[in-house]
Design a protein around this motif. Sequence first.
Motif, PDB file in Angstrom:
ATOM      1  N   GLY A 113     -22.961  34.109  49.053  1.00  0.00           N
ATOM      2  CA  GLY A 113     -21.887  33.697  49.317  1.00  0.00           C
ATOM      3  C   GLY A 113     -20.791  34.533  48.917  1.00  0.00           C
ATOM      4  N   HIS A 132     -23.543  32.702  52.888  1.00  0.00           N
ATOM      5  CA  HIS A 132     -23.342  30.733  52.472  1.00  0.00           C
ATOM      6  C   HIS A 132     -23.612  30.488  51.498  1.00  0.00           C
ATOM      7  CE1 HIS A 132     -26.102  32.477  56.066  1.00  0.00           C
ATOM      8  NE2 HIS A 132     -26.194  31.216  56.827  1.00  0.00           N
ATOM      9  N   ALA A 133     -23.083  29.239  51.785  1.00  0.00           N
ATOM     10  CA  ALA A 133     -22.463  27.969  50.423  1.00  0.00           C
ATOM     11  C   ALA A 133     -23.605  27.155  49.808  1.00  0.00           C
ATOM     12  CB  ALA A 133     -21.006  27.257  50.871  1.00  0.00           C
ATOM     13  N   ASP A 134     -24.276  27.127  50.973  1.00  0.00           N
ATOM     14  CA  ASP A 134     -25.631  25.970  50.833  1.00  0.00           C
ATOM     15  C   ASP A 134     -26.621  26.615  50.055  1.00  0.00           C
ATOM     16  OD1 ASP A 134     -25.666  26.981  53.368  1.00  0.00           O
ATOM     17  OD2 ASP A 134     -27.127  24.787  53.572  1.00  0.00           O
ATOM     18  N   VAL A 141     -19.622  30.516  54.529  1.00  0.00           N
ATOM     19  CA  VAL A 141     -18.210  30.217  53.802  1.00  0.00           C
ATOM     20  C   VAL A 141     -17.429  30.255  54.658  1.00  0.00           C
ATOM     21  CG1 VAL A 141     -17.465  31.920  52.105  1.00  0.00           C
ATOM     22  CG2 VAL A 141     -20.521  30.833  51.421  1.00  0.00           C
ATOM     23  N   THR A 145     -13.624  27.245  52.213  1.00  0.00           N
ATOM     24  CA  THR A 145     -14.943  26.725  51.253  1.00  0.00           C
ATOM     25  C   THR A 145     -14.501  26.181  49.782  1.00  0.00           C
ATOM     26  OG1 THR A 145     -15.979  27.248  52.572  1.00  0.00           O
ATOM     27  CG2 THR A 145     -16.960  27.560  50.324  1.00  0.00           C
ATOM     28  N   PHE A 147     -14.918  26.591  46.038  1.00  0.00           N
ATOM     29  CA  PHE A 147     -16.109  27.632  44.795  1.00  0.00           C
ATOM     30  C   PHE A 147     -15.372  26.938  43.241  1.00  0.00           C
ATOM     31  CE2 PHE A 147     -16.055  30.130  48.309  1.00  0.00           C
ATOM     32  CZ  PHE A 147     -17.679  30.761  47.699  1.00  0.00           C
ATOM     33  N   ALA A 300     -19.683  24.759  47.049  1.00  0.00           N
ATOM     34  CA  ALA A 300     -20.246  25.546  47.006  1.00  0.00           C
ATOM     35  C   ALA A 300     -21.960  25.037  46.826  1.00  0.00           C
ATOM     36  CB  ALA A 300     -20.143  27.051  47.362  1.00  0.00           C
ATOM     37  N   GLN A 301     -22.400  26.365  46.477  1.00  0.00           N
ATOM     38  CA  GLN A 301     -24.351  25.672  45.230  1.00  0.00           C
ATOM     39  C   GLN A 301     -24.330  26.983  45.105  1.00  0.00           C
ATOM     40  OE1 GLN A 301     -26.569  23.164  48.464  1.00  0.00           O
ATOM     41  NE2 GLN A 301     -25.542  21.637  47.544  1.00  0.00           N
ATOM     42  N   THR A 326     -10.534  26.985  46.480  1.00  0.00           N
ATOM     43  CA  THR A 326     -10.640  27.643  48.080  1.00  0.00           C
ATOM     44  C   THR A 326     -10.129  28.916  47.912  1.00  0.00           C
ATOM     45  OG1 THR A 326      -8.999  26.980  49.893  1.00  0.00           O
ATOM     46  CG2 THR A 326     -10.981  25.782  49.338  1.00  0.00           C
ATOM     47  N   SER A 416     -17.483  33.803  44.275  1.00  0.00           N
ATOM     48  CA  SER A 416     -18.963  33.869  44.769  1.00  0.00           C
ATOM     49  C   SER A 416     -19.506  32.618  44.226  1.00  0.00           C
ATOM     50  CB  SER A 416     -19.947  35.507  44.857  1.00  0.00           C
ATOM     51  OG  SER A 416     -20.641  35.320  44.950  1.00  0.00           O
ATOM     52  N   ASN A 417     -20.617  32.220  44.795  1.00  0.00           N
ATOM     53  CA  ASN A 417     -21.253  31.285  44.802  1.00  0.00           C
ATOM     54  C   ASN A 417     -23.037  31.835  43.596  1.00  0.00           C
ATOM     55  OD1 ASN A 417     -22.459  32.166  47.134  1.00  0.00           O
ATOM     56  ND2 ASN A 417     -22.766  29.634  47.523  1.00  0.00           N
TER      57      ASN A 417
END
Length: 446
Positions: A113, A132-134, A141, A145, A147, A300-301, A326, A416-417
């Motif tokens: 993400g 995606h965030a998760d 995202v 979101t 981060f 986010a993960q 964010t 970015s995650n």
Amino acid sequence: MPKHEIARGERASELITHSRRSVLAKAPLSSGRCVASPTFQPGQDTMRNEHNGHVFHCRAASSARPLAALALMIAMALGTQASAAAPSSSPPPFAHVIEREVPAIMKEAKIQGAAVGLIVDGKLVYAQGFGHADHAGKVPVTPDTVFVAASLSKPIASWVTMRLAEQGRLQLDRPVADMLSPWPLAQNQFDYHQITIRRLLSHTAGTTLGGYQGWLDFKELPTLEQSLAGKTNGRGAVELFAPVGTRFQYSGGGYTLMQLAIERTTKRKYSDLARELVFRPLGMDHTSVAMTPKVLAGAAQGHGDDGSPVQMRYYVEQAPSSLTTTVHDFARWMIAGMAGSAGAHPLTQAQLTQMYTPAELSTPRAPDEAVYGLGHFIERLSDGSTAIGHDGRNQAGFRARFLMRPTSGDGIVFFSNSRSGLALDRIVCLWGADVAKADPAVTCKK
């Protein structure tokens, strides 16, 4: 850009450069929901560091070259107001580059993400989430979101200190030893009495420890005093490795020492000061340096280089490491640091000039290498314009970077995650080439 060698084998946690790792774009990746707002107005690391592989060379004071000309140019330029042209209802031209490059880079580098923001004429004209965030890949995202931004905490820390100095609660050139008794670092042959806030902000205090490992369990977090003494989950203690004011070495440990000095002097929590002095005045409602489970609940993960889930890590070292934010919020802060932009301006242009002026000991070996001011990297783009920024990465799988030209009111930021989010540095390089009207094929070679 050539790598720098850092004293004692440590590697710096991040370095803004013109040449970045990139990946070959092959196929587009579906993006998350776009919530771009053309009319958005400003208001809101092991001992070797697992960052982007760039390292610093510790330079002796005798080899530093004068930087008065560059400092004067920055000071004069900050007095010139940025364009106040109204934002276009259509996406800016460089937005098409972002939408072409980012999905392809994410697919190739297995980036889960990302969120990107683009500022033109002192306004956020484009904001977009991708991927995606998760961990489950179900939450898209967006520019809202949250981060983990890692070492983007350091520019924020420079703002906190400048606000405190303006209020007379802190002096940049006062010995830190006068603020901390007993002295929290182990004493050796080097005189710590010469350390000042200004030296700590510019990484010229002679302190060690580039970045932090973090902790998987929030309940295991040490105190700041314990962290400085060596409870860093394997990173060691902060100490002096050279006489103060003789070498430049990137030091997150120095920022932790500064955080303790701020808290002792003001008798306030650093996280509360950051909120009151920076985040609240700018309307940054989703930004914090208080890295708690509650703050990170909707964030986010992180992910590893292969896209696998990475567990969150916690940091007590807030001044160097713990910013969460964010795209929308961080853009507010970027805009507030631009000359002539609309909205709140917590700092004066004289204060901004101090932060954007290169520290003498960070003089580079080549004209295109980055230098450091107070909490900011500074670089010269190919057209001669000055850009300031910072980047960050941590063990929890996050990567972030921003770069902006304060005098012309334009900039870019991404979060970015994924650890492989380093590949997105190519977007920043392409932006630099675009605003400098340089050939991206030459400036941003793949």
